[in-house]
Design an enzyme around this catalytic site. Sequence first.
Site, PDB file in Angstrom:
ATOM      1  N   HIS A  28       9.031   4.301  -8.655  1.00  0.00           N
ATOM      2  CA  HIS A  28       9.972   3.198  -8.817  1.00  0.00           C
ATOM      3  C   HIS A  28      10.271   2.563  -7.461  1.00  0.00           C
ATOM      4  O   HIS A  28      10.270   3.224  -6.442  1.00  0.00           O
ATOM      5  CB  HIS A  28      11.269   3.662  -9.493  1.00  0.00           C
ATOM      6  CG  HIS A  28      11.945   4.796  -8.796  1.00  0.00           C
ATOM      7  ND1 HIS A  28      11.485   6.103  -8.880  1.00  0.00           N
ATOM      8  CD2 HIS A  28      13.037   4.824  -8.004  1.00  0.00           C
ATOM      9  CE1 HIS A  28      12.280   6.879  -8.163  1.00  0.00           C
ATOM     10  NE2 HIS A  28      13.231   6.130  -7.619  1.00  0.00           N
ATOM     11  N   TRP A  29      10.480   1.251  -7.499  1.00  0.00           N
ATOM     12  CA  TRP A  29      10.831   0.482  -6.316  1.00  0.00           C
ATOM     13  C   TRP A  29      12.344   0.371  -6.218  1.00  0.00           C
ATOM     14  O   TRP A  29      13.021   0.147  -7.219  1.00  0.00           O
ATOM     15  CB  TRP A  29      10.276  -0.943  -6.398  1.00  0.00           C
ATOM     16  CG  TRP A  29       8.840  -1.106  -6.074  1.00  0.00           C
ATOM     17  CD1 TRP A  29       8.318  -1.602  -4.911  1.00  0.00           C
ATOM     18  CD2 TRP A  29       7.708  -0.846  -6.920  1.00  0.00           C
ATOM     19  NE1 TRP A  29       6.946  -1.639  -4.984  1.00  0.00           N
ATOM     20  CE2 TRP A  29       6.547  -1.176  -6.210  1.00  0.00           C
ATOM     21  CE3 TRP A  29       7.580  -0.335  -8.216  1.00  0.00           C
ATOM     22  CZ2 TRP A  29       5.279  -1.035  -6.739  1.00  0.00           C
ATOM     23  CZ3 TRP A  29       6.317  -0.185  -8.754  1.00  0.00           C
ATOM     24  CH2 TRP A  29       5.183  -0.534  -8.014  1.00  0.00           C
TER      25      TRP A  29
END
Length: 161
Positions: free
Chosen positions: A119-120
């Site tokens: 995930h960013w």
Amino acid sequence: MKVLWAPWRIEYILGHKEKGCIFCDKPKEDKDRDNLILYRGKLSFIIMNKYPYSSGHLMVVPYRHVHSLEELKVEELTECMVLTVKCLKCLKKVLHPDGFNIGLNIGVVASASINEHLHWHIVPRWAGDVGFMTILEDVRVVPEHILVTYDKLYPCFKGEG
């Protein structure tokens, strides 16, 4: 010595640790506000960080359970970047930050608290914010309740703002 209180932190420390993968499980539920999901794309989604570094701390997450960039397909990578830009636009429009930290933590040694699902992080920053507090005191100053921020951002992600 000064004492800095962060009573919200105890909720995370002592709170119920959910089994499974939150990034796989939360999108399956029909409770977007409760789960802080702001936007659902075809291959990825935008969710607020429940324990943010600052107000408006967002995450872009592929639906597919992968732990490295190399595992993502071109279409997934593309949509994740498009949604990252969408985050920037909405955060600028609604919260007016002076800058951003954007990144991935890949691997436990790189501070990935959820290592199993890539995930960013999109973290808005303001001139004179209190980002140093975390480094010095294990304290975060988040000036607004997370659901208040959610309610401000949600219309922008739905194209109403």
